[in-house]
Write an enzyme that holds these catalytic residues in place. Structure first.
Site, PDB file in Angstrom:
ATOM      1  N   GLN A  63     -65.980  47.546  24.622  1.00 21.91           N
ATOM      2  CA  GLN A  63     -66.373  46.527  25.600  1.00 21.91           C
ATOM      3  C   GLN A  63     -67.639  46.962  26.343  1.00 21.91           C
ATOM      4  O   GLN A  63     -68.174  46.197  27.138  1.00 21.91           O
ATOM      5  CB  GLN A  63     -65.233  46.319  26.609  1.00 21.91           C
ATOM      6  N   ASN A  64     -68.086  48.185  26.102  1.00 20.51           N
ATOM      7  CA  ASN A  64     -69.227  48.735  26.836  1.00 20.51           C
ATOM      8  C   ASN A  64     -70.551  48.296  26.208  1.00 20.51           C
ATOM      9  O   ASN A  64     -70.646  48.132  25.001  1.00 20.51           O
ATOM     10  CB  ASN A  64     -69.138  50.261  26.888  1.00 20.51           C
ATOM     11  N   VAL A  65     -71.562  48.154  27.055  1.00 20.51           N
ATOM     12  CA  VAL A  65     -72.868  47.684  26.586  1.00 20.51           C
ATOM     13  C   VAL A  65     -73.904  48.811  26.583  1.00 20.51           C
ATOM     14  O   VAL A  65     -75.091  48.578  26.405  1.00 20.51           O
ATOM     15  CB  VAL A  65     -73.369  46.507  27.473  1.00 20.51           C
ATOM     16  N   SER A  92     -59.782  51.262  29.164  1.00 18.94           N
ATOM     17  CA  SER A  92     -59.912  49.823  29.390  1.00 18.94           C
ATOM     18  C   SER A  92     -58.688  49.316  30.137  1.00 18.94           C
ATOM     19  O   SER A  92     -57.557  49.688  29.823  1.00 18.94           O
ATOM     20  CB  SER A  92     -60.033  49.064  28.067  1.00 18.94           C
ATOM     21  N   ASN A 131     -55.689  55.655  29.900  1.00 26.81           N
ATOM     22  CA  ASN A 131     -56.469  54.991  30.943  1.00 26.81           C
ATOM     23  C   ASN A 131     -56.032  55.478  32.311  1.00 26.81           C
ATOM     24  O   ASN A 131     -54.846  55.701  32.547  1.00 26.81           O
ATOM     25  CB  ASN A 131     -56.277  53.470  30.862  1.00 26.81           C
ATOM     26  N   CYS A 160     -90.537  34.593  25.123  1.00 27.46           N
ATOM     27  CA  CYS A 160     -90.459  35.064  23.737  1.00 27.46           C
ATOM     28  C   CYS A 160     -91.823  34.970  23.056  1.00 27.46           C
ATOM     29  O   CYS A 160     -92.508  33.942  23.161  1.00 27.46           O
ATOM     30  CB  CYS A 160     -89.427  34.226  22.988  1.00 27.46           C
ATOM     31  N   HIS A 176     -69.049  43.110  23.598  1.00 24.06           N
ATOM     32  CA  HIS A 176     -69.796  42.399  24.638  1.00 24.06           C
ATOM     33  C   HIS A 176     -71.307  42.513  24.455  1.00 24.06           C
ATOM     34  O   HIS A 176     -72.062  42.236  25.374  1.00 24.06           O
ATOM     35  CB  HIS A 176     -69.393  42.922  26.024  1.00 24.06           C
ATOM     36  N   CYS A 229     -84.984  30.593  20.110  1.00 17.40           N
ATOM     37  CA  CYS A 229     -85.067  30.793  18.651  1.00 17.40           C
ATOM     38  C   CYS A 229     -84.115  31.875  18.135  1.00 17.40           C
ATOM     39  O   CYS A 229     -83.978  32.051  16.933  1.00 17.40           O
ATOM     40  CB  CYS A 229     -86.509  31.111  18.230  1.00 17.40           C
TER      41      CYS A 229
END
Length: 332
Positions: free
Chosen positions: A138-140, A268, A293, A226, A156, A167
């Site tokens: 889930q980490n970016v 999590s 956790n 863009c 994510h 586009c």
């Protein structure tokens, strides 16, 4: 959409790097007691008994790399943080300016100064032995990839990529940082003035790497459109708060769980429905579930094993324990 080549990160001003690094210096990880010997032993057995394990990781896997989380007792939500929504971002140029100004300010500390912790590295080694079939995060923050994990599905998305909302072209966040510096020569100077505010704790780093900056700076901050379609708004390629996951990603994650022989949840709270559904799928199919956790999770009642401890510390201790096991010696 097309993918542009990702270039090397531009050299940021030293003041910006210093400011961001200082903001991240205080550890984001909560204080937690170490795992008990019995918990470690049971977790070791759980991992050893699996051959096609799926691992789901959340913010608690990265707090020991000093990336804050949202939902823990000391997380961003408990401090009054209101996350950006897709609607806010798309509706208003000012909201986009404010988002990108904060992202620009926090980027060097978030992306360049953070390193994988024991947990990321242990999971990468476990994957290398063939035990982990998929790592769903889930980490970016891209720290699993930085640690050497290959079979990673970023549920994510990631802040390291940028998408054009017209586009669909995907481009590299490092390149955008260079463009921001070119368009906003004043920004590095303002950040230098704000170093003192950071060091006195008046500026806060957000879980997605943003620094909490003034609206005055945001209103002056120029953002490019863009370059492929000449005009589409650029958005980080992440699922914003309240958004649904792209269907193909959800399908891949579900399929991975359906085909696994064990599900390990690391760091999590499983509060997000998309993650909770994965645990429910496993439970419905009789696939054993273990949760590592610090704090309660939405899936606790589905798990055969729950270990209440910090992810990195526990996985590191597990690796020491594994050294005594012929089957797992090379694994963790």
């Amino acid at each position: 959409g097309r993918m542009q080549r990702c270039g090397v990160a531009p050299g940021a001003s030293t003041s910006m790097v210093r400011a961001a690094a200082r903001a991240l210096r205080a550890s984001a990880a909560p204080a937690a007691p170490p795992p008990s010997a019995s918990d470690l032993s049971r977790l070791h057995a759980f991992v050893e008994n699996s051959a096609r394990m799926v691992v789901v990781t959340g913010a608690g896997c990265s707090t020991e790399s000093n990336i804050p989380d949202y939902r823990s007792p000391h997380g961003a939500y408990s401090k009054g943080y209101k996350p950006m929504t897709h609607q806010m971002f798309m509706r208003s140029v000012f909201q986009r300016q404010r988002y990108w100004a904060r992202s620009f300010a926090g980027w060097e500390g978030f992306a360049m100064q953070t390193e994988p912790n024991h947990g990321h590295r242990a999971l990468a080694k476990l994957e290398a032995t063939g035990r982990i079939s998929h790592l769903l995060t889930q980490n970016v923050d891209r720290l699993h990839r930085k640690a050497g994990s290959n079979n990673v599905l970023e549920l994510h998305g990631t802040t390291h990529e940028v998408i054009c909302m017209e586009c669909g072209t995907i481009s590299c966040r490092h390149e955008l940082q260079r463009t921001f510096l070119e368009l906003n020569p004043f920004a590095a100077e303002i950040l230098q003035q704000q170093e003192e505010a950071i060091s006195h704790g008046k500026l806060r780093v957000r879980p997605d790497g943003d620094l909490d900056l003034s609206d005055e700076l945001a209103g002056r901050f120029q953002i490019p459109d863009c370059t492929q379609c000449n005009g589409g708004p650029l958005k980080p390629d992440v699922v914003f708060f309240g958004d649904n996951l792209p269907q193909d990603r959800t399908d891949k994650a579900q399929q991975a769980v359906e085909e696994c022989d064990a599900l390990l949840v690391v760091g999590s709270s499983m509060m997000v429905l998309s993650a909770y559904r994965l645990a429910k799928t496993a439970a419905e199919r009789g696939i054993p579930i273990a949760i590592l956790n610090h704090g309660e999770t939405r899936a606790d009642h589905l798990a055969q094993l729950k270990v209440e401890a910090l992810a990195g510390e526990t996985l590191h201790r597990l690796s020491i324990l594994a050294a005594d096991s012929p089957n797992l010696a090379a694994a963790v």
